[in-house]
Structure formats: C-alpha cells, structure tokens
Design an enzyme around this catalytic site. Structure first.
Site, PDB file in Angstrom:
ATOM      1  N   ALA A   1     -23.673 -26.577 -19.154  1.00 43.45           N
ATOM      2  CA  ALA A   1     -24.162 -27.925 -19.470  1.00 43.45           C
ATOM      3  C   ALA A   1     -25.676 -27.977 -19.452  1.00 43.45           C
ATOM      4  CB  ALA A   1     -23.603 -28.939 -18.480  1.00 43.45           C
TER       5      ALA A   1
ATOM      6  N   GLU B   1     -30.925 -19.618  -1.815  1.00 43.21           N
ATOM      7  CA  GLU B   1     -31.900 -18.592  -1.432  1.00 43.21           C
ATOM      8  C   GLU B   1     -33.111 -18.585  -2.350  1.00 43.21           C
ATOM      9  OE1 GLU B   1     -33.610 -16.523   0.888  1.00 43.21           O
ATOM     10  OE2 GLU B   1     -31.524 -16.100   1.425  1.00 43.21           O
TER      11      GLU B   1
ATOM     12  N   VAL C   1     -36.978 -20.632  -2.196  1.00 45.09           N
ATOM     13  CA  VAL C   1     -38.246 -20.103  -1.692  1.00 45.09           C
ATOM     14  C   VAL C   1     -38.213 -18.581  -1.819  1.00 45.09           C
ATOM     15  CG1 VAL C   1     -39.899 -20.082   0.214  1.00 45.09           C
ATOM     16  CG2 VAL C   1     -38.241 -21.947   0.046  1.00 45.09           C
TER      17      VAL C   1
ATOM     18  N   ALA D   1     -37.976 -16.752  -4.671  1.00 43.33           N
ATOM     19  CA  ALA D   1     -37.175 -16.234  -5.792  1.00 43.33           C
ATOM     20  C   ALA D   1     -36.015 -15.386  -5.261  1.00 43.33           C
ATOM     21  CB  ALA D   1     -38.052 -15.469  -6.773  1.00 43.33           C
TER      22      ALA D   1
ATOM     23  N   GLY E   1     -43.895 -16.655 -18.366  1.00 36.92           N
ATOM     24  CA  GLY E   1     -42.769 -17.384 -17.784  1.00 36.92           C
ATOM     25  C   GLY E   1     -42.810 -17.461 -16.277  1.00 36.92           C
TER      26      GLY E   1
ATOM     27  N   LYS F   1     -41.525 -25.836  -0.973  1.00 40.59           N
ATOM     28  CA  LYS F   1     -41.003 -24.600  -0.375  1.00 40.59           C
ATOM     29  C   LYS F   1     -41.286 -24.565   1.125  1.00 40.59           C
ATOM     30  CE  LYS F   1     -41.460 -21.944  -4.660  1.00 40.59           C
ATOM     31  NZ  LYS F   1     -42.224 -20.933  -5.395  1.00 40.59           N
TER      32      LYS F   1
END
Length: 512
Positions: A196, A297, A300, A302, A356, A374
């Site tokens: 979605a 997870e 903060v 990645a 990105g 974070k």
C-alpha cells in the site's frame, strides 16, 4: 492411506449453551441432555462443562440448532422456572478441529497469538487427542497454525508492506529474492500479501512475486486499514505482520487498531516512538494485552543493532549513564566530506540527496529534528519520560530560510555556503565538524538531558575518524566506566535500512 494424525474439520456446527447456577454438580444432567436430543433425532457431538461460566455446551449440527434449543428449553422447564438454568441459546457457524498432539500448550499459545480463542476444548489425555471448537471464520487459519506445529511444516508469515518508496521497494525485492532460502533454512514461508501507499492498496492472498509493482500500479482499492483488516479476516491469514516504511503521521495512528486485530508491527517510521508519552505507553499496554510485538530497530542507526543492545543492557540492570554519537547517516556524510574536501557545503548536501542518504525532505535532517527524534527514542528505551519539547536542538537552517517550501529551500542551498565555510575555517587545527546527539544527566531520574548540536572534534578522535555515511554510538555505563561500548557502521541508505527492517521481520517470524 490417510495419516492418522491428520487434522479433521467438521464444519456447519452449532453450540447449544446452558447458563445457570448450582447446575453443573447435579447427577444425570448430561444423560438428560443426551436423551432429550436423541428422542428429537438430533445428533449430539461434544458435551462440555465449564465450571468458570457455570454452564454446559453441547455440539449439534447447525441445521438442528433451533430445534435443539426448543427441545432443551422444554426438557429443563422446571430448572428454568427455579432459576437454576438462566438461559439456553445457540452459537452458530462454528467448526470442530480434531487432531492428536502430545504438547498442546505450544499450539494454544500460537492460536492465542493469532487471536483465536477456542469456544470449546476437549482433551483425551490418554490418547493425546484434542477436539477444538472455533468460529467458522477462523477454522482454516487454526488448521494452518496447528499443522505447522504438529507436522513441522514451514510456518507461513503474511506481510503487509505499507509504503513502497526507496526503502519499501528495496525491502520487497529483498524478501522476494531470499524467500526460498529462508523457507529451506528457517522453515518460514514469507508471503507479501498486501502492498500500500497513501492512495491505494493491492492484495494478493497467494503472495506477490517479482511483478509486484505491476499489480500495485493497476490496483483500484482505496488504501485503508479497514480494507487490510477485512482482507486478513476474509482469507483467515495467520501470523500477520504490518511493516510501516512510511514517514506518515497519519498511518501511525492505526498501530493500536492493527495490534488489536492480530497484527505484529515492524516500523522504520520514527513518529510513533516520539509521540506524547501517554500514547507511547498506551500502545505498549495494548501490545502486552494482545501478546503482540513491535520492532523498530531501524528507527535509530539504520541496520545497526543499537536499540536491541540498549534494551538488553537496561533490562539486565546495567545503569546506562550517557549516550553520545553521530546519529544521522546523512549528516555524517555531509560533515565527513565537507570537513576534508574543498567543496561548497551546498554541493555536499546535493550529493547526499542524490545518493539517497537524506530524508525525503532534507530539512528534516538539517533542522536537527531527525537526530532529536532518534535521541528521544533511545531515552525512552531507558524508561525516561522526555518529550520532544525537552530537547535542546541546534538547527542548521538559518531563520531566514525557515519559512520556505521544500523546492524553494533546495534552490536556496547556496545561501548556506558562506555560513558553514566560516565555521569550518574557525576551527582549531586538525579538527573536523560533526553533528551529534547526546543523552546525559542523571538518567535514574524521570527525565534526562538531551542535546543536538554541531561540534568540532579532533580529527584523530573516535568520532572524528568517521568516514562516508557511518554512524557511531558510544554507550557509557556504570560498569564500563570511561570505556564506552561503541557501535559503529553504515547509518544511511535504502539497502541498509531495508536490511534492518528485514531483520526485524525475521526476528518476529522466528518467535511466532
């Protein structure tokens, strides 16, 4: 020859329930029920007594339910008049599942985790035989769960992916590419059954394949949580996980409802975990009540194992005294490069956007809001009650650019160049710029002190030696003293974030 342990389903059954007081202990009640129904030519299945409810349940064919109720009302007329029997009524549309299982506790746990609560449970302990009555709308779902437990079949986990931008689409591709290997190694069958965005939602009960983007592009159903819940119930899907890859303030409002309707949650969206503390705690209460999990997870660090590490330290009783580090992979990239290259600040920012590394709106990073969120998330893992408004944030966006829209801001990036060049030149020798977050103060109190700021550090320091888009987190504890636990690694990028989300999905799947 049929497997003697196969799970048999008898559909189109009804439960006739008696409720009353001082009724169960009477001798001959079961015999009277059986006799009355037999004379009425009604086939009787299970007769079960429930001491907690002060009642008796009798299983009959659904076509006989009305006749059975009338027959028993007549048989127990005196008990009804005396009040021993308060009511006799039917519950239609139920199914009976019969099977043999040596350990039913694990099966019951899995059923409850999927919001399946048996209406009747009959066990023949000597034979390990179990008869389970559930609503017809959940019988196939219950059968799938029981089969996975008894026959060690791959456990099917149904995924709903919300948001298919950079992270979401990368995640979908990762799941599809590795699903066969996971099925063989882990006995987990991951199926993406819903995808979605903010406008529309696409469903595929058998699971999307590599052509998922084409199916999503032609989908016509309006995106809504109601349609997702309805779809999962209609097709009796077990082991449900909804994955929020959006940055939507609106979608997080659905977390509680999703948990109440059988979904576990995985999110790269930080918004809910920075909501007012009352909302934050309300969801945790619902998760506990419904036996659901919420993993985040990637909120903060990645893909770094940061939140899990802090949770474990805190739960073990380790007194965390301070957390400091470079929380943003995008700002890490920007200042790691700007500090050592003879390039304009705006040029480096544009590079980070093109790669990105930044948020969809880079102002979220440059304002310090992303790092602040974070930092707050980590503070709350320590049971602190800080709010966003408690954080001291140094924004990197000058006030004169604060009211511009996104495109106007991006076109005005060069206005930042002279400001940051001056900061860079005014540093001490062999120093570099780093944008950090720090949680400190007395963390045994209700609130800690949270700071987000741009600082200058020696180039040969641990933070000063960061490269690329790496993040670093230094966790100080009472036992570690001045030697912090350091977690360092890639802190930005769609592949890294998607891999972290994938890890949360697998952790949830294995624990289901």
């Amino acid at each position: 020859m049929k497997n003697k342990n196969e799970i048999k389903i008898l559909k189109n059954r009804s439960i006739i329930k008696f409720e009353g007081k001082d009724f169960l202990g009477e001798v001959g009640i079961d015999g009277r029920i059986f006799k009355a129904l037999t004379y009425a030519r009604i086939s009787v299945g299970v007769i079960s007594q429930q001491a907690v409810e002060n009642g008796i349940s009798v299983l009959v064919n659904e076509s006989d339910s009305e006749k059975a109720v009338n027959c028993l009302i007549e048989e127990f007329e005196n008990e009804r008049k005396s009040g021993k029997v308060s009511q006799i009524f039917s519950i239609n549309n139920v199914s009976v599942l019969g099977f043999v299982a040596p350990d039913f506790n694990k099966i019951m746990s899995e059923l409850e985790r999927n919001n399946i609560f048996p209406l009747i449970l009959n066990q023949v302990l000597a034979e390990n035989r179990i008869n389970l009555v559930v609503t017809s709308s959940q019988d196939e779902k219950a059968k799938n769960i029981i089969e996975a437990e008894i026959f060690s079949k791959p456990k099917t986990v149904h995924l709903a992916i919300i948001g298919h931008g950079r992270v979401g689409s990368t995640l979908i591709d990762q799941v599809l590419q590795e699903s066969e290997d996971i099925r063989n190694r882990k006995k987990i069958d991951l199926k993406i059954v819903a995808v979605a965005n903010s406008r529309k939602i696409a469903f595929n009960k058998d699971g999307f394949n590599a052509n998922w983007a084409d199916e999503v592009s032609v989908a016509e159903e309006k995106s809504s949580v109601e349609s997702l819940i309805h779809f999962s119930q209609l097709h009796q899907l077990e082991n449900l996980i909804v994955v929020d890859n959006t940055t939507s303030k609106d979608f997080v409002k659905n977390y509680t409802r999703l948990a109440e309707n059988g979904f576990d949650l995985v999110s790269s969206n930080k918004i809910f975990n920075t909501a007012p503390i009352s909302e934050y705690r309300d969801l945790r209460n619902v998760l506990t009540k419904k036996n659901k999990k919420y993993l985040y997870e990637t909120n903060v660090g990645a893909g770094l194992p940061l939140i899990d590490t802090i949770k474990l330290l805190h739960l073990s009783g380790e007194n965390i005294t301070r957390i400091k580090g470079v929380f943003s992979g995008s700002l890490s990239y920007i200042f790691n490069n700007f500090s050592v290259r003879e390039e304009k600040f705006s040029t480096i920012v544009k590079e980070a956007i093109e790669k990105g590394f930044t948020s969809h709106d880079p102002r979220e990073d440059l304002s310090g809001n992303d790092v602040a969120k974070k930092l707050l998330i980590l503070a709350r893992e320590l049971d602190l009650t800080n709010e966003l408004s408690d954080i001291n944030i140094q924004s990197l966006i000058p006030e004169k650019l604060g009211n511009l829209n996104k495109n106007e801001f991006l076109n005005s990036l060069d206005l930042l160049d002279s400001y940051f060049e001056e900061i860079k030149e005014n540093q001490n020798e062999n120093h570099v710029l780093r944008f950090i977050g720090e949680l400190h103060g007395d963390l045994q109190q209700e609130k800690g002190e949270l700071d987000v700021q741009l600082i200058s550090v020696p180039a040969n320091s641990e933070i000063g030696q960061l490269k690329g888009s790496d993040s670093i987190f230094k966790i100080y504890t009472e036992n570690y003293g001045e030697n912090p636990l350091v977690i360092r690694g890639a802190g930005a990028g769609a592949k890294v974030a998607a891999r972290g989300v994938f890890g949360d999905i697998l952790r949830l799947s294995e624990n289901k």
